[in-house]
Write a protein that holds these residues in place. Structure first.
Motif, PDB file in Angstrom:
ATOM      1  N   PHE A  25      26.664  -8.525 -13.886  1.00  0.00           N
ATOM      2  CA  PHE A  25      26.597 -10.004 -13.767  1.00  0.00           C
ATOM      3  C   PHE A  25      26.262 -10.314 -15.082  1.00  0.00           C
ATOM      4  CE2 PHE A  25      24.552  -9.321  -9.299  1.00  0.00           C
ATOM      5  CZ  PHE A  25      25.779  -9.935  -8.791  1.00  0.00           C
ATOM      6  N   ALA A  26      25.939  -9.423 -15.999  1.00  0.00           N
ATOM      7  CA  ALA A  26      25.841  -9.812 -17.542  1.00  0.00           C
ATOM      8  C   ALA A  26      26.997 -10.074 -18.415  1.00  0.00           C
ATOM      9  CB  ALA A  26      24.866  -8.948 -18.486  1.00  0.00           C
ATOM     10  N   ASN A  27      27.993  -9.511 -17.953  1.00  0.00           N
ATOM     11  CA  ASN A  27      29.335  -9.741 -18.466  1.00  0.00           C
ATOM     12  C   ASN A  27      30.233 -10.940 -17.796  1.00  0.00           C
ATOM     13  OD1 ASN A  27      28.921  -7.454 -20.265  1.00  0.00           O
ATOM     14  ND2 ASN A  27      29.599  -5.755 -18.917  1.00  0.00           N
ATOM     15  N   GLU A  28      29.565 -11.900 -17.607  1.00  0.00           N
ATOM     16  CA  GLU A  28      30.335 -13.052 -16.911  1.00  0.00           C
ATOM     17  C   GLU A  28      31.437 -13.531 -17.989  1.00  0.00           C
ATOM     18  OE1 GLU A  28      27.651 -15.868 -15.461  1.00  0.00           O
ATOM     19  OE2 GLU A  28      26.526 -14.483 -14.169  1.00  0.00           O
ATOM     20  N   SER A  29      31.451 -13.211 -19.109  1.00  0.00           N
ATOM     21  CA  SER A  29      32.568 -13.792 -19.980  1.00  0.00           C
ATOM     22  C   SER A  29      33.800 -13.037 -19.817  1.00  0.00           C
ATOM     23  CB  SER A  29      32.143 -13.480 -21.532  1.00  0.00           C
ATOM     24  OG  SER A  29      32.041 -12.219 -21.617  1.00  0.00           O
ATOM     25  N   ARG A  30      33.965 -11.884 -19.217  1.00  0.00           N
ATOM     26  CA  ARG A  30      34.878 -11.152 -18.713  1.00  0.00           C
ATOM     27  C   ARG A  30      35.007 -11.133 -17.449  1.00  0.00           C
ATOM     28  NH1 ARG A  30      35.254  -5.902 -22.321  1.00  0.00           N
ATOM     29  NH2 ARG A  30      33.518  -5.534 -20.958  1.00  0.00           N
ATOM     30  N   PRO A  31      35.846 -11.622 -16.650  1.00  0.00           N
ATOM     31  CA  PRO A  31      35.779 -11.281 -15.269  1.00  0.00           C
ATOM     32  C   PRO A  31      36.417  -9.820 -14.781  1.00  0.00           C
ATOM     33  CG  PRO A  31      37.660 -12.788 -15.896  1.00  0.00           C
ATOM     34  CD  PRO A  31      36.885 -12.387 -16.918  1.00  0.00           C
ATOM     35  N   LEU A  32      35.829  -9.215 -13.794  1.00  0.00           N
ATOM     36  CA  LEU A  32      36.155  -7.942 -13.342  1.00  0.00           C
ATOM     37  C   LEU A  32      37.869  -8.072 -12.985  1.00  0.00           C
ATOM     38  CD1 LEU A  32      33.053  -7.142 -11.518  1.00  0.00           C
ATOM     39  CD2 LEU A  32      33.661  -6.149 -13.667  1.00  0.00           C
ATOM     40  N   PRO A  33      38.149  -7.175 -12.928  1.00  0.00           N
ATOM     41  CA  PRO A  33      39.669  -6.974 -12.491  1.00  0.00           C
ATOM     42  C   PRO A  33      39.707  -7.190 -10.855  1.00  0.00           C
ATOM     43  CG  PRO A  33      39.376  -4.853 -13.781  1.00  0.00           C
ATOM     44  CD  PRO A  33      38.181  -5.782 -13.584  1.00  0.00           C
ATOM     45  N   SER A  34      40.559  -7.812 -10.017  1.00  0.00           N
ATOM     46  CA  SER A  34      40.662  -8.171  -8.867  1.00  0.00           C
ATOM     47  C   SER A  34      40.303  -6.906  -7.725  1.00  0.00           C
ATOM     48  CB  SER A  34      41.878  -8.712  -8.512  1.00  0.00           C
ATOM     49  OG  SER A  34      43.053  -7.826  -8.410  1.00  0.00           O
ATOM     50  N   ALA A  35      40.643  -5.655  -8.311  1.00  0.00           N
ATOM     51  CA  ALA A  35      40.518  -4.421  -7.414  1.00  0.00           C
ATOM     52  C   ALA A  35      39.047  -4.108  -7.206  1.00  0.00           C
ATOM     53  CB  ALA A  35      41.466  -3.339  -7.874  1.00  0.00           C
ATOM     54  N   VAL A  36      38.460  -4.342  -8.404  1.00  0.00           N
ATOM     55  CA  VAL A  36      36.816  -3.841  -8.424  1.00  0.00           C
ATOM     56  C   VAL A  36      36.084  -5.044  -8.695  1.00  0.00           C
ATOM     57  CG1 VAL A  36      35.304  -2.616 -10.015  1.00  0.00           C
ATOM     58  CG2 VAL A  36      37.515  -1.770  -9.740  1.00  0.00           C
ATOM     59  N   ASN A  37      35.353  -5.157  -7.419  1.00  0.00           N
ATOM     60  CA  ASN A  37      34.265  -6.346  -7.515  1.00  0.00           C
ATOM     61  C   ASN A  37      32.927  -5.866  -7.267  1.00  0.00           C
ATOM     62  OD1 ASN A  37      34.271  -5.978  -4.826  1.00  0.00           O
ATOM     63  ND2 ASN A  37      35.550  -7.828  -4.342  1.00  0.00           N
ATOM     64  N   VAL A  38      31.835  -6.543  -7.758  1.00  0.00           N
ATOM     65  CA  VAL A  38      30.445  -6.116  -7.351  1.00  0.00           C
ATOM     66  C   VAL A  38      30.121  -5.656  -5.997  1.00  0.00           C
ATOM     67  CG1 VAL A  38      28.260  -6.828  -7.161  1.00  0.00           C
ATOM     68  CG2 VAL A  38      29.759  -7.845  -9.077  1.00  0.00           C
ATOM     69  N   SER A  39      30.776  -6.218  -4.772  1.00  0.00           N
ATOM     70  CA  SER A  39      30.551  -5.715  -3.528  1.00  0.00           C
ATOM     71  C   SER A  39      30.944  -4.285  -3.202  1.00  0.00           C
ATOM     72  CB  SER A  39      30.877  -6.759  -2.521  1.00  0.00           C
ATOM     73  OG  SER A  39      32.192  -6.707  -2.479  1.00  0.00           O
ATOM     74  N   SER A  40      32.290  -3.968  -3.759  1.00  0.00           N
ATOM     75  CA  SER A  40      32.837  -2.646  -3.632  1.00  0.00           C
ATOM     76  C   SER A  40      32.039  -1.568  -4.230  1.00  0.00           C
ATOM     77  CB  SER A  40      33.932  -2.855  -4.098  1.00  0.00           C
ATOM     78  OG  SER A  40      34.451  -2.901  -5.207  1.00  0.00           O
ATOM     79  N   VAL A  41      31.461  -2.023  -5.537  1.00  0.00           N
ATOM     80  CA  VAL A  41      30.780  -1.105  -6.250  1.00  0.00           C
ATOM     81  C   VAL A  41      29.244  -1.003  -5.631  1.00  0.00           C
ATOM     82  CG1 VAL A  41      29.412  -0.892  -8.524  1.00  0.00           C
ATOM     83  CG2 VAL A  41      31.872  -1.844  -8.661  1.00  0.00           C
ATOM     84  N   ALA A  42      28.697  -1.995  -5.148  1.00  0.00           N
ATOM     85  CA  ALA A  42      27.539  -1.684  -4.516  1.00  0.00           C
ATOM     86  C   ALA A  42      27.574  -0.713  -3.209  1.00  0.00           C
ATOM     87  CB  ALA A  42      26.886  -3.094  -3.997  1.00  0.00           C
ATOM     88  N   GLN A  43      28.902  -1.033  -2.334  1.00  0.00           N
ATOM     89  CA  GLN A  43      28.988  -0.277  -1.266  1.00  0.00           C
ATOM     90  C   GLN A  43      29.449   1.151  -1.579  1.00  0.00           C
ATOM     91  OE1 GLN A  43      32.514  -1.579   0.884  1.00  0.00           O
ATOM     92  NE2 GLN A  43      31.887  -0.442   2.678  1.00  0.00           N
ATOM     93  N   THR A  44      30.141   1.387  -2.887  1.00  0.00           N
ATOM     94  CA  THR A  44      30.069   3.053  -3.044  1.00  0.00           C
ATOM     95  C   THR A  44      28.855   3.369  -3.668  1.00  0.00           C
ATOM     96  OG1 THR A  44      32.321   2.255  -3.869  1.00  0.00           O
ATOM     97  CG2 THR A  44      31.508   4.199  -4.917  1.00  0.00           C
ATOM     98  N   ILE A  45      28.043   2.952  -4.223  1.00  0.00           N
ATOM     99  CA  ILE A  45      26.792   3.360  -4.648  1.00  0.00           C
ATOM    100  C   ILE A  45      25.638   3.605  -3.437  1.00  0.00           C
ATOM    101  CG2 ILE A  45      24.501   2.693  -5.791  1.00  0.00           C
ATOM    102  CD1 ILE A  45      26.355   1.402  -8.039  1.00  0.00           C
ATOM    103  N   ALA A  46      25.917   2.713  -2.405  1.00  0.00           N
ATOM    104  CA  ALA A  46      25.070   2.734  -1.286  1.00  0.00           C
ATOM    105  C   ALA A  46      25.436   4.201  -0.540  1.00  0.00           C
ATOM    106  CB  ALA A  46      25.260   1.695  -0.328  1.00  0.00           C
ATOM    107  N   TRP A  47      27.057   4.424  -0.357  1.00  0.00           N
ATOM    108  CA  TRP A  47      27.049   5.476   0.214  1.00  0.00           C
ATOM    109  C   TRP A  47      26.847   6.549  -0.501  1.00  0.00           C
ATOM    110  CZ3 TRP A  47      28.338   6.190   5.005  1.00  0.00           C
ATOM    111  CH2 TRP A  47      28.843   5.028   5.748  1.00  0.00           C
TER     112      TRP A  47
END
Length: 127
Positions: A25-47
């Protein structure tokens, strides 16, 4: 020793689970690539946390309930009973063939206290 490594890995994973979304969230100046978003990272960390927690729980259960592979012993000496007198001293009843030996074990020394024929019935414990 094994529990320390598991706890350290669990703490590092939890720290990463907290800090990774915050840095995303702190790096809002550079958008994340379309394949990686916050929800997929959060889901991976949760698993990842779930799998590490499951491994930790299985290790705790195995240690708590003494899950060990069964070993077939066909040895000459069989420990019938053992009682600790102090942290370093104990009395043991050992069966060798058809003879029971009452042994006193203390500080690396073993002394025979009594010898008797083996009983056909197992010993009865009286409180």
């Amino acid at each position: 020793m094994y529990g320390i490594h598991v706890r350290r890995a669990l703490y590092q994973t939890l720290a990463a689970a907290v800090w990774l979304p915050l840095t995303a969230f702190a790096n809002e100046s550079r958008p994340l690539p379309s394949a990686v978003n916050v929800s997929s990272v959060a889901q991976t960390i949760a698993w990842l946390i779930a799998v590490i927690g499951l491994a930790y729980a299985c290790a705790w259960v195995a240690r708590r309930f003494g899950v060990r592979p069964s070993l077939r012993r066909t040895s000459l000496i069989k420990v019938v009973s053992s009682t600790a007198l102090t942290p370093k001293e104990k009395v043991m009843v050992v069966e060798i063939g058809s003879t029971w030996l009452v042994l006193g074990v203390a500080g690396g020394n073993v002394c025979t206290l009594h010898t008797m024929p083996a009983a056909s019935d197992p010993p009865v414990t009286v409180n």
